[in-house]
Design an enzyme around this catalytic site. Structure first.
Site, PDB file in Angstrom:
ATOM      1  CD1 TRP A  70      -4.937  -2.951   4.510  1.00  0.00           C
ATOM      2  CD2 TRP A  70      -2.998  -2.427   3.520  1.00  0.00           C
ATOM      3  NE1 TRP A  70      -5.190  -2.709   3.175  1.00  0.00           N
ATOM      4  CE2 TRP A  70      -4.019  -2.390   2.543  1.00  0.00           C
ATOM      5  CE3 TRP A  70      -1.690  -2.128   3.127  1.00  0.00           C
ATOM      6  CZ2 TRP A  70      -3.781  -2.063   1.213  1.00  0.00           C
ATOM      7  CZ3 TRP A  70      -1.453  -1.803   1.805  1.00  0.00           C
ATOM      8  CH2 TRP A  70      -2.488  -1.771   0.863  1.00  0.00           C
ATOM      9  CE  LYS A  77      -8.055   4.065   2.497  1.00  0.00           C
ATOM     10  NZ  LYS A  77      -8.436   2.761   2.217  1.00  0.00           N
ATOM     11  CG  ASP A 102       0.467   2.593   5.464  1.00  0.00           C
ATOM     12  OD1 ASP A 102      -0.049   3.582   4.925  1.00  0.00           O
ATOM     13  OD2 ASP A 102       0.194   1.417   5.137  1.00  0.00           O
TER      14      ASP A 102
HETATM   15  C1  LMR Z   1      -8.636  -1.180   3.339  1.00  0.00           C
HETATM   16  O1  LMR Z   1      -7.849  -1.526   4.221  1.00  0.00           O
HETATM   17  O2  LMR Z   1      -9.803  -1.574   3.269  1.00  0.00           O
HETATM   18  C2  LMR Z   1      -8.186  -0.191   2.307  1.00  0.00           C
HETATM   19  O3  LMR Z   1      -6.885   0.225   2.549  1.00  0.00           O
HETATM   20  C3  LMR Z   1      -8.401  -0.635   0.917  1.00  0.00           C
HETATM   21  C4  LMR Z   1      -7.423  -1.657   0.466  1.00  0.00           C
HETATM   22  O4  LMR Z   1      -6.792  -1.430  -0.558  1.00  0.00           O
HETATM   23  O5  LMR Z   1      -7.277  -2.692   1.107  1.00  0.00           O
END
Ligand code: LMR
Length: 392
Positions: free
Chosen positions: A124, A240, A205
């Protein structure tokens, strides 16, 4: 103060939404941020959430401060959700979203661990920022094999073997963001064994529980770590699975060696939270607790969660078959195997740029497509332009 300061770069995910809003083209589509949309392209408030809010509105009598750790009843419900039952060697605090949980964990790792965290390549986009801001050294381990579009198992396990005692390894409990490639039960066991042997801890996570294989099935990795006896953190997000994005609802759970250590962990989680944000925003936590404590509401929520998961799976299949029908130069079956809201499409930076600049379709720079944003109304067009990009 700002005269000689270079502006910060646009956020890799939320920044896309800002750019999207400014885009004046009519037929634009945002498949960047991981937000669920229904068939009409709307991000709904779940019926279970609405019903819980109604109850809260009628019963709430004060806007007094929350406890630093949030309400105990919320922490207990979080533990039951992530572990299946309460765990006496763990402590949970209510945090502003999953990001808040990650940041509290990061500060604690900076204070009490060897200050190095290992994140998957890719991961992420915000992980790196959060951990660096807390003063941790961030290192990466191999995870995704772009050729097989699967786990780079050899690279992954070889790297885990070399991580020294005292470091921390960030793992995605399910629905790996962005790749959608999850560990099997056997692979989780191997991870837990290496952690036990080498003496590193984990930060899990857990942002998509229920959106992979289901609420119970998705906790398999966490259950394995718990059974192994190692120390770890779990950062939960209810953005989510409850659709509570803007209510910033999450939790951090520390699993310690003993119940006494968990009490110590709780004191430091609270001290850290007090510095970062004082105490958590109440509303989202009250919604989650109200739903999980009420049999009927919980049933309704679980049905809604299942429906979201099913719709995403259908969109995933439609995307893969739509691209195949358009003769893209790749086998798209991997898209249906990926878990969660995203498809890691394999589109490169130039192709992503083409989609955004020439076709007004926004996806994350890594090639990640938010499948949960595909609808019967935009599917054909998205398949057309993604196929066009893939053939370039
Ligand atoms: C994403 O990866 O799109 C979500 O977790 C939203 C974010 O905060 O980045």
């Amino acid at each position: 103060m700002w005269k000689n300061v270079t502006p910060a770069p646009e956020d890799a995910i939320l920044g896309l939404t800002e750019a999207f809003k400014k885009d004046l083209r009519f037929a634009k589509i945002n498949l960047g941020v991981g937000v669920y949309k229904d068939e009409e392209g709307h991000t709904p408030i779940l019926d279970s959430v609405r019903a819980a809010e109604k109850q809260i509105f009628e019963k709430e009598t004060t806007k007094n401060y929350m406890p630093i750790a949030g309400e105990k009843i919320y922490g207990d419900e979080v533990q039951k959700m992530i572990f299946g039952s309460l765990c006496d060697r763990s402590a949970t605090i209510h945090t502003p979203g999953g990001t808040g949980a990650l940041r509290v964990a990061a500060d604690l790792l900076a204070k009490f661990s060897s200050k190095t965290i290992w994140i998957s390549n890719p991961t992420w986009a915000n992980h790196n920022n959060i951990f660096e801001a807390a003063g941790l050294t961030v290192k990466t381990y191999p995870y995704y094999n772009a050729v097989t579009k699967d786990l780079d198992a050899d690279g992954f396990f070889a790297a885990l073997e070399k991580i020294p005692a005292g470091d921390c390894v960030l793992l995605h409990a399910c629905c790996h963001n962005p790749s959608g490639v999850d560990l099997s039960a056997g692979q989780w066991k191997r991870v837990a064994k290496i952690a036990q042997k080498n003496g590193w801890s984990a930060l899990v996570d857990f942002a998509y529980q229920g959106l992979g294989d289901g609420l119970e099935a998705d906790r398999a990795g966490v259950e394995t770590l718990l059974a192994s006896g190692i120390e770890f953190f779990v950062a939960s997000s209810f953005s989510k699975n409850f659709g509570l994005y803007r209510d910033r609802t999450g939790a951090l759970t520390a699993v310690a060696a003993t119940p006494a250590d968990a009490t110590t962990a709780m004191s430091h989680m609270m001290a850290t939270a007090r510095v970062l944000y004082s105490n958590p925003p109440a509303h989202g936590g009250m919604i989650v607790t109200t739903i999980l404590k009420d049999k009927e509401l919980c049933k309704l929520w679980r049905n809604e969660l299942d429906a979201m998961r099913t719709r995403i799976a259908q969109a995933r299949a439609a995307l893969a078959s739509g691209l195949t029908e358009r003769g893209v130069p790749m086998d798209c079956s991997f898209m249906t195997k990926q878990k969660g809201m995203f498809s890691f499409s394999g589109l490169n930076k130039d192709q992503v740029k083409f989609l955004r600049e020439e076709r007004a379709v926004y996806i994350v720079g890594s090639g990640r497509i938010n499948v949960a944003g595909l609808t019967p109304g935009n599917m054909g067009f998205v398949c057309d332009v993604v196929a066009e990009a893939m053939k370039r």
